[in-house]
Design an enzyme around this catalytic site. Sequence first.
Site, short mmCIF file in Angstrom:
data_model
loop_
_atom_site.label_atom_id
_atom_site.label_comp_id
_atom_site.label_asym_id
_atom_site.label_seq_id
_atom_site.Cartn_x
_atom_site.Cartn_y
_atom_site.Cartn_z
N ASP A 173 2.13 -9.64 -4.15
CA ASP A 173 1.49 -8.37 -3.75
C ASP A 173 0.10 -8.21 -4.34
OD1 ASP A 173 4.00 -7.55 -2.51
OD2 ASP A 173 4.72 -7.21 -4.55
N GLU A 174 -0.59 -9.33 -4.59
CA GLU A 174 -1.92 -9.26 -5.20
C GLU A 174 -3.03 -8.95 -4.19
OE1 GLU A 174 0.42 -12.48 -7.49
OE2 GLU A 174 -0.06 -12.09 -5.39
N LYS A 207 -3.43 -11.07 -1.33
CA LYS A 207 -3.87 -12.39 -0.85
C LYS A 207 -4.24 -12.37 0.63
CE LYS A 207 0.05 -14.17 -2.19
NZ LYS A 207 0.59 -12.99 -2.90
N LYS A 239 -5.60 -10.20 2.60
CA LYS A 239 -6.96 -9.75 2.89
C LYS A 239 -7.99 -10.82 2.54
CE LYS A 239 -10.59 -6.74 1.27
NZ LYS A 239 -11.02 -5.56 0.50
N GLY A 278 5.01 -10.38 2.77
CA GLY A 278 4.26 -9.56 3.71
C GLY A 278 2.81 -9.49 3.31
N HIS A 279 1.92 -9.94 4.19
CA HIS A 279 0.49 -9.88 3.92
C HIS A 279 -0.14 -8.81 4.80
CE1 HIS A 279 0.35 -14.24 2.18
NE2 HIS A 279 1.03 -13.39 1.45
N ARG A 333 20.67 -30.76 1.80
CA ARG A 333 20.53 -31.70 2.92
C ARG A 333 21.46 -31.39 4.10
NH1 ARG A 333 21.11 -36.73 -1.06
NH2 ARG A 333 22.58 -35.19 -1.87
N GLN A 379 4.04 -14.88 -2.15
CA GLN A 379 4.54 -14.47 -3.46
C GLN A 379 3.47 -14.72 -4.54
OE1 GLN A 379 7.00 -16.63 -1.61
NE2 GLN A 379 7.75 -14.75 -0.71
N ARG A 387 10.08 -1.05 -0.65
CA ARG A 387 10.47 -0.62 -2.00
C ARG A 387 9.24 -0.27 -2.83
NH1 ARG A 387 14.27 -5.44 -4.13
NH2 ARG A 387 12.68 -6.66 -3.07
#
Length: 431
Positions: free
Chosen positions: A14-15, A17, A19, A41-42, A144, A225, A304
Amino acid sequence: MKKNIVILGTQWGDEGKGKIVDYISSDASYVVRYQGGHNAGHTLVVNEKKIILHLIPSGLLHQNTIGIIANGVVVSPAELIKEIKMLEKNNIFINKRVFISDASPLILQYHIEMDIAREKKLGINALGTTGRGIGPAYEDKIARRALRIGDLKNEKNLSTRLEKIVHYYNHQLVNFYQHKPIDYKIILRDLLPTIDVIHDMIQDTTNILHKAIKDKKKIVFEGAQGSFLDIDHGTYPYVTSSNSTVGGVITGTGVGPKDLDYILGITKAYSTRVGYGPFPTEVFDDKDRHFSNKGHEFGSTTGRKRRTGWLDAVSLCRAVKINSLSSLCITKLDVLDGLDEIKICVAYKNIDTLEIISFPDINEWEKIVPIYKSYPGWTKKTLGAKKMEDLPYEAHHYINSIEEITQTPVDIISTGPERSDIILIKDVFEC
């Protein structure tokens, strides 16, 4: 000149990324998702319009960019098609602009049912997964037994293997989790229509990328992430199921380390975390309300509320090392506007031994307290700033301090949610 750039998170995700990938991708030929699934989610904001992407690479909002979903990503065909339709409603068309690795593992309904059943069984000890089947899908890959994107091209073989795998899952779901059984025929029925939609997207993406490298095309590798959700280097067991550090680029795409020219680490000007797990700098009450409300800190995937806290430079320095970061991008600087005092955690102390420790092992997290250094806040608005001279002195001092503590330059600063709310200190393709 740099050709191949990795963009990854240095915290718990959630940094911001998405954008930054979108911004940098305007000058790129390819954007590559290399790990994770639709649990990430971006969020992109273009002309005040919000678009949230979960599988499609963030750079696809630029018409000349090609998106790659590489082998390290676990793919839900249903969610992928849902996302494609969402983009089409927004007049963004990705026909012949997205390719999916034939080696990407599938996420199917039994993965989701198992994910939810496990979390329910764990109760108060739940890991806080998104319930989207990511963990079980990666387990199938390692064990596998996974069905992969390429298997969709052979319906007979797909049906036979699917029946066996569903039988394997039903044995656990029914007998251990007291869950209703899954009908493999329903899964197959729902899966077959998706094949026609994505059939032509299925490619050997490793080959595509190596040809792009040979042709000296610009490539952006987009992480999902953050570093401390990495399955190996994160705050285990409260982590994701893939390698969200830089190693995930290599295993998740087939591109070797010598072909990665520049690694950009994205960090918020403060810290957030979704779900359970260690979070040494977490704040509560009025500071939490400030970060949550001003930063809109609610998960784009789950909705959340995110936990919030001061910037943790101990973990940030660790992220610099384990990712070999070339530079940092600081996002959401504007969220700090209006605070009288800003803190950075510069060390951890063990409350039992009173020792200063570098980075805790799995049994030490509950015993540490952060040691802070305080910095003066600012009242001048930084929201939407486009140049360094637009920032107040105190913001300059804060950014310089992050550079000094981490021994890493800050090349980009994000000052708001809009695509254009950027201070570009150095062009990452040129520096």
